[in-house]
Write a protein that holds these residues in place. Structure first.
Motif, PDB file in Angstrom:
ATOM      1  N   ALA A  43       1.074  -1.382   0.165  1.00 58.10           N
ATOM      2  CA  ALA A  43       0.235  -0.093  -0.019  1.00 58.10           C
ATOM      3  C   ALA A  43       0.922   1.476  -0.012  1.00 58.10           C
ATOM      4  O   ALA A  43       0.507   2.186  -0.623  1.00 58.10           O
ATOM      5  N   LEU A  44       1.860   1.302   0.745  1.00 61.95           N
ATOM      6  CA  LEU A  44       2.937   2.314   0.809  1.00 61.95           C
ATOM      7  C   LEU A  44       3.723   2.626  -0.505  1.00 61.95           C
ATOM      8  O   LEU A  44       3.785   3.672  -0.995  1.00 61.95           O
ATOM      9  N   ASP A  45       3.930   1.513  -1.270  1.00 65.31           N
ATOM     10  CA  ASP A  45       4.406   1.867  -2.619  1.00 65.31           C
ATOM     11  C   ASP A  45       3.501   2.655  -3.431  1.00 65.31           C
ATOM     12  O   ASP A  45       3.741   3.368  -4.420  1.00 65.31           O
ATOM     13  N   TYR A  46       2.208   2.075  -3.366  1.00 67.80           N
ATOM     14  CA  TYR A  46       1.065   2.695  -4.117  1.00 67.80           C
ATOM     15  C   TYR A  46       0.947   4.285  -3.614  1.00 67.80           C
ATOM     16  O   TYR A  46       0.628   5.124  -4.617  1.00 67.80           O
ATOM     17  N   LEU A  47       0.991   4.452  -2.473  1.00 70.32           N
ATOM     18  CA  LEU A  47       0.947   5.929  -1.986  1.00 70.32           C
ATOM     19  C   LEU A  47       2.061   6.687  -2.339  1.00 70.32           C
ATOM     20  O   LEU A  47       1.850   7.730  -3.131  1.00 70.32           O
ATOM     21  N   GLY A  48       3.168   6.181  -2.564  1.00 70.36           N
ATOM     22  CA  GLY A  48       4.448   6.864  -3.090  1.00 70.36           C
ATOM     23  C   GLY A  48       4.216   7.040  -4.531  1.00 70.36           C
ATOM     24  O   GLY A  48       4.600   8.055  -5.008  1.00 70.36           O
ATOM     25  N   ARG A  49       3.700   6.074  -5.324  1.00 66.47           N
ATOM     26  CA  ARG A  49       3.488   6.322  -6.795  1.00 66.47           C
ATOM     27  C   ARG A  49       2.324   7.476  -7.124  1.00 66.47           C
ATOM     28  O   ARG A  49       2.769   8.066  -7.934  1.00 66.47           O
ATOM     29  N   ALA A  50       1.385   7.348  -6.315  1.00 72.70           N
ATOM     30  CA  ALA A  50       0.497   8.399  -6.380  1.00 72.70           C
ATOM     31  C   ALA A  50       1.060   9.751  -5.992  1.00 72.70           C
ATOM     32  O   ALA A  50       0.675  10.719  -6.720  1.00 72.70           O
ATOM     33  N   ARG A  51       1.874  10.061  -5.134  1.00 77.17           N
ATOM     34  CA  ARG A  51       2.466  11.114  -4.495  1.00 77.17           C
ATOM     35  C   ARG A  51       3.104  11.821  -5.764  1.00 77.17           C
ATOM     36  O   ARG A  51       3.211  12.878  -6.099  1.00 77.17           O
ATOM     37  N   MET A  52       4.181  10.827  -6.639  1.00 80.67           N
ATOM     38  CA  MET A  52       4.910  11.229  -7.518  1.00 80.67           C
ATOM     39  C   MET A  52       4.060  11.733  -8.701  1.00 80.67           C
ATOM     40  O   MET A  52       4.387  12.908  -9.448  1.00 80.67           O
ATOM     41  N   CYS A  53       2.941  10.967  -8.948  1.00 81.01           N
ATOM     42  CA  CYS A  53       2.016  11.474 -10.238  1.00 81.01           C
ATOM     43  C   CYS A  53       1.360  13.110  -9.785  1.00 81.01           C
ATOM     44  O   CYS A  53       1.212  13.520 -10.784  1.00 81.01           O
ATOM     45  N   TYR A  54       0.777  12.965  -8.704  1.00 79.06           N
ATOM     46  CA  TYR A  54       0.359  14.032  -8.049  1.00 79.06           C
ATOM     47  C   TYR A  54       0.964  15.353  -8.158  1.00 79.06           C
ATOM     48  O   TYR A  54       0.650  16.434  -8.502  1.00 79.06           O
ATOM     49  N   SER A  55       2.456  14.983  -7.584  1.00 84.52           N
ATOM     50  CA  SER A  55       3.459  16.133  -7.537  1.00 84.52           C
ATOM     51  C   SER A  55       3.710  16.806  -9.053  1.00 84.52           C
ATOM     52  O   SER A  55       3.785  17.890  -9.272  1.00 84.52           O
ATOM     53  N   TYR A  56       3.975  15.712 -10.170  1.00 81.81           N
ATOM     54  CA  TYR A  56       3.935  16.123 -11.302  1.00 81.81           C
ATOM     55  C   TYR A  56       2.876  17.001 -12.136  1.00 81.81           C
ATOM     56  O   TYR A  56       3.098  18.019 -12.564  1.00 81.81           O
ATOM     57  N   ALA A  57       1.742  16.555 -11.492  1.00 81.02           N
ATOM     58  CA  ALA A  57       0.405  17.274 -12.218  1.00 81.02           C
ATOM     59  C   ALA A  57       0.601  18.505 -11.541  1.00 81.02           C
ATOM     60  O   ALA A  57      -0.002  19.661 -12.269  1.00 81.02           O
ATOM     61  N   GLY A  58       1.035  18.635 -10.194  1.00 78.75           N
ATOM     62  CA  GLY A  58       0.985  19.983  -9.619  1.00 78.75           C
ATOM     63  C   GLY A  58       1.813  20.759 -10.049  1.00 78.75           C
ATOM     64  O   GLY A  58       1.383  22.082 -10.027  1.00 78.75           O
ATOM     65  N   GLU A  59       2.992  20.123 -10.287  1.00 79.19           N
ATOM     66  CA  GLU A  59       4.130  21.438 -11.119  1.00 79.19           C
ATOM     67  C   GLU A  59       3.336  21.932 -12.306  1.00 79.19           C
ATOM     68  O   GLU A  59       3.592  23.261 -12.745  1.00 79.19           O
ATOM     69  N   LEU A  60       2.552  21.128 -13.107  1.00 78.35           N
ATOM     70  CA  LEU A  60       2.094  21.480 -14.389  1.00 78.35           C
ATOM     71  C   LEU A  60       0.921  22.481 -14.311  1.00 78.35           C
ATOM     72  O   LEU A  60       0.852  23.426 -15.101  1.00 78.35           O
ATOM     73  N   LEU A  61       0.205  22.181 -13.180  1.00 73.47           N
ATOM     74  CA  LEU A  61      -0.887  23.016 -13.330  1.00 73.47           C
ATOM     75  C   LEU A  61      -0.963  24.098 -11.885  1.00 73.47           C
ATOM     76  O   LEU A  61      -1.531  24.871 -11.652  1.00 73.47           O
ATOM     77  N   GLY A  62       0.074  24.006 -11.173  1.00 75.37           N
ATOM     78  CA  GLY A  62       0.292  25.108 -10.102  1.00 75.37           C
ATOM     79  C   GLY A  62      -0.404  24.733  -8.864  1.00 75.37           C
ATOM     80  O   GLY A  62      -1.141  25.819  -8.240  1.00 75.37           O
ATOM     81  N   LYS A  63      -0.783  23.211  -8.663  1.00 75.63           N
ATOM     82  CA  LYS A  63      -1.584  22.910  -7.328  1.00 75.63           C
ATOM     83  C   LYS A  63      -0.749  22.094  -6.487  1.00 75.63           C
ATOM     84  O   LYS A  63       0.179  21.527  -6.825  1.00 75.63           O
ATOM     85  N   PRO A  64      -1.004  22.031  -5.048  1.00 76.21           N
ATOM     86  CA  PRO A  64      -0.120  21.135  -4.355  1.00 76.21           C
ATOM     87  C   PRO A  64      -0.614  19.672  -4.718  1.00 76.21           C
ATOM     88  O   PRO A  64      -1.890  19.487  -4.966  1.00 76.21           O
TER      89      PRO A  64
END
Length: 248
Positions: A43-64
């Protein structure tokens, strides 16, 4: 466009976040202590993956990154429906995990070749984890399929319940088709035949059979979900919703 790449990253993050949330529901409730720890680590592996994906999207869209996990309603989530289904019994969890692991093994192998360096990097890290997940879930398929009459029956019941959700993993919409044409996204459709061949061979080896029915359901990529996702999000998002802009 930047928005399309961000949407793709969020979609991958949604799949990972929801899968991880379902797996962590086994904490303190798994059949053995070893399995309790193993499921929590997965589950932690999946959470880590989610954070990487959301962080990248956040960089592109200006959101945390927290915005994507905590501040969107269920219609904004674009995860595949198969990952939001309730955890069920242990056989259901492991059969679903095996089906997902075989898919993700092919998917992230392909995404490593993305011309988007951020997505390629996320894929490289994720694939290392997926190979470990697949070893575990394949081993459980053998134990349960070839175990007792009861464990075999429960696995077959899980397959019957899950099989109609599988096709959605391989479907392409306009967003992913456009990104695949640019070498950014994976053409999911090309993964289907290999996946079915590998999964069918495994099921045959462990005394299980591919369900014969032809029903299939979709909608997750369009934000149309089962009744289960909203209940999950009400728990996942409660603290942030009750105390907006909370920070640790």
């Amino acid at each position: 466009s930047k928005d399309e790449v961000a949407r793709y990253a969020v979609r991958l993050g949604d799949d990972a976040l929801v899968t991880g949330q379902r797996l962590c529901e086994w904490c303190a409730d798994a059949p053995t202590l070893e399995e309790d720890l193993a499921l929590a680590n997965t589950a932690l592996d999946y959470l880590g993956r989610a954070r990487m994906c959301y962080s990248y999207a956040g960089e592109l869209l200006g959101k945390p990154e927290d915005y994507f996990a905590y501040m969107r309603d269920e219609r904004a989530f674009e995860n595949a429906l198969i990952v939001e289904l309730p955890r069920g019994d242990f056989a259901f969890t492991m059969v679903r995990q095996y089906l997902l692991d075989e898919f993700e093994n092919g998917f992230f192998t392909a995404l490593v070749d993305s011309c988007d360096t951020q997505l390629s990097g996320i894929a490289g890290k994720s694939h290392k984890e997926v190979r470990y997940h697949l070893r575990r879930s394949a081993e459980w398929m053998k134990r349960l399929g070839l175990g007792t009459e009861e464990s075999n029956r429960r696995c077959q019941d899980a397959l019957e319940e899950l099989w109609g959700y599988v096709d959605e993993l391989f479907q392409m919409d306009d967003v992913e088709t456009a990104l695949a044409a640019k070498g950014i996204a994976v053409d999911r459709g090309r993964l289907a035949d290999s996946w079915r061949e590998t999964v069918t061979a495994m099921l045959t080896r462990v005394g299980l059979s591919v369900p014969e029915h032809g029903w299939q359901i979709e909608g997750g990529r369009k934000g149309v979900h089962t009744e289960h996702l909203g209940h999950m999000l009400s728990e996942l998002q409660y603290l942030q919703r009750a105390h907006p802009d909370l920070s640790w």
